[in-house]
Design a protein around this motif. Structure first.
Motif, PDB file in Angstrom:
ATOM      1  N   CYS A  76      -1.726  -6.642   2.752  1.00  8.28           N
ATOM      2  CA  CYS A  76      -2.908  -7.310   2.100  1.00  8.28           C
ATOM      3  C   CYS A  76      -3.577  -8.514   3.181  1.00  8.28           C
ATOM      4  O   CYS A  76      -4.484  -9.052   2.901  1.00  8.28           O
ATOM      5  N   GLY A  77      -2.858  -8.897   4.303  1.00  9.27           N
ATOM      6  CA  GLY A  77      -3.375  -9.576   5.208  1.00  9.27           C
ATOM      7  C   GLY A  77      -3.652 -11.045   4.541  1.00  9.27           C
ATOM      8  O   GLY A  77      -2.835 -11.703   3.817  1.00  9.27           O
ATOM      9  N   SER A  78      -4.913 -11.556   4.712  1.00  5.95           N
ATOM     10  CA  SER A  78      -5.429 -12.662   4.001  1.00  5.95           C
ATOM     11  C   SER A  78      -5.831 -12.556   2.671  1.00  5.95           C
ATOM     12  O   SER A  78      -6.151 -13.649   1.691  1.00  5.95           O
ATOM     13  N   GLY A  79      -5.672 -11.329   2.023  1.00  6.81           N
ATOM     14  CA  GLY A  79      -5.636 -11.219   0.360  1.00  6.81           C
ATOM     15  C   GLY A  79      -6.944 -10.820   0.039  1.00  6.81           C
ATOM     16  O   GLY A  79      -7.267 -10.733  -1.242  1.00  6.81           O
ATOM     17  N   THR A  80      -7.811 -10.580   0.835  1.00  7.14           N
ATOM     18  CA  THR A  80      -9.350 -10.140   0.596  1.00  7.14           C
ATOM     19  C   THR A  80      -9.398  -9.094  -0.574  1.00  7.14           C
ATOM     20  O   THR A  80      -9.984  -9.205  -1.666  1.00  7.14           O
ATOM     21  N   ILE A  81      -8.707  -7.807  -0.180  1.00 10.59           N
ATOM     22  CA  ILE A  81      -8.913  -6.956  -1.485  1.00 10.59           C
ATOM     23  C   ILE A  81      -8.048  -7.241  -2.819  1.00 10.59           C
ATOM     24  O   ILE A  81      -9.017  -6.955  -3.649  1.00 10.59           O
ATOM     25  N   ALA A  82      -7.013  -8.009  -2.707  1.00 10.72           N
ATOM     26  CA  ALA A  82      -6.530  -8.292  -3.880  1.00 10.72           C
ATOM     27  C   ALA A  82      -7.255  -9.186  -4.599  1.00 10.72           C
ATOM     28  O   ALA A  82      -7.312  -9.122  -5.896  1.00 10.72           O
TER      29      ALA A  82
END
Length: 204
Positions: A6-12
């Protein structure tokens, strides 16, 4: 819905925002306003499409996200709070996420895995070959392991997969998928690959 990279959460965060019927542009203006890509009528229509749905969030779909980087999870939590959405965030490698284990009873009969896989732009693995060396794409192990996990998990439930990647050859060597979208992510040619792991069936 699960994003195991997710990294910094953009998609979620975007997924949770759509499920909450939150219109785009509520936190900041359209990022491509002022470019040749921007069409004012299309942007206004996109915002209007959400208005009749405000106040009726879809609570039947849960959003999960994880990353092995603790710093990324902290940023994702902060971004989720700013966006006003709830996401189940967990710091762990994708291979150990409980929802991707075939022994875990599925909470639903269908899962959507959507993620931007690591591009591996800065690392390669050198392996001697006949006295010389060749560069092996370090991402191949991630792709192969993820594919195996999804095959095993599909014995219990169907899984739709949507993956962003920059390596078309590697992706299609592991995932026999459709490529419905191509674009540049910064200066990196990127595509969206989609496929389905149907329960008790091979990858479609």
């Amino acid at each position: 819905i699960i994003d195991p990279f997710c990294g910094s959460g953009t998609i979620a965060i975007e997924a949770a925002s759509m499920l909450d019927r939150r219109p785009p542009g509520r936190l900041k203006n359209c990022p491509w306003r002022g470019t040749k890509l921007f069409r004012d009528d299309d942007w206004l229509q996109l915002q209007r499409d959400f208005l009749p749905l405000n106040g009726t969030p879809d609570s039947s779909v849960l959003v999960y996200a994880s990353d092995r980087d603790e710093g990324a999870i902290k940023r994702a939590k902060s971004n989720a709070r700013t966006a006003g959405v709830n996401i189940a965030l967990q710091c762990c490698a994708f291979s150990s996420h409980p929802l991707l284990q075939p022994k875990t009873p599925p909470q639903n009969d269908r899962t959507l895995l959507i993620s931007n896989l690591p591009f591996g732009q800065r690392t390669t693995i050198s392996r001697p070959v006949s006295g010389g060396s060749s560069k092996i794409d370090p991402m191949i192990r991630i792709y192969q392991q993820l594919h195996k996990m999804l095959v095993d998990l599909s014995k219990l439930q169907s899984i739709s997969v949507a993956i962003l990647s920059n390596n078309h050859k590697l992706f299609q060597s592991v995932f026999p998928a459709d490529i419905p979208l191509r674009f540049n992510l910064g200066a990196i040619p990127t595509f969206l690959g989609t496929t389905v792991f149907a329960i008790n069936e091979k990858c479609q």
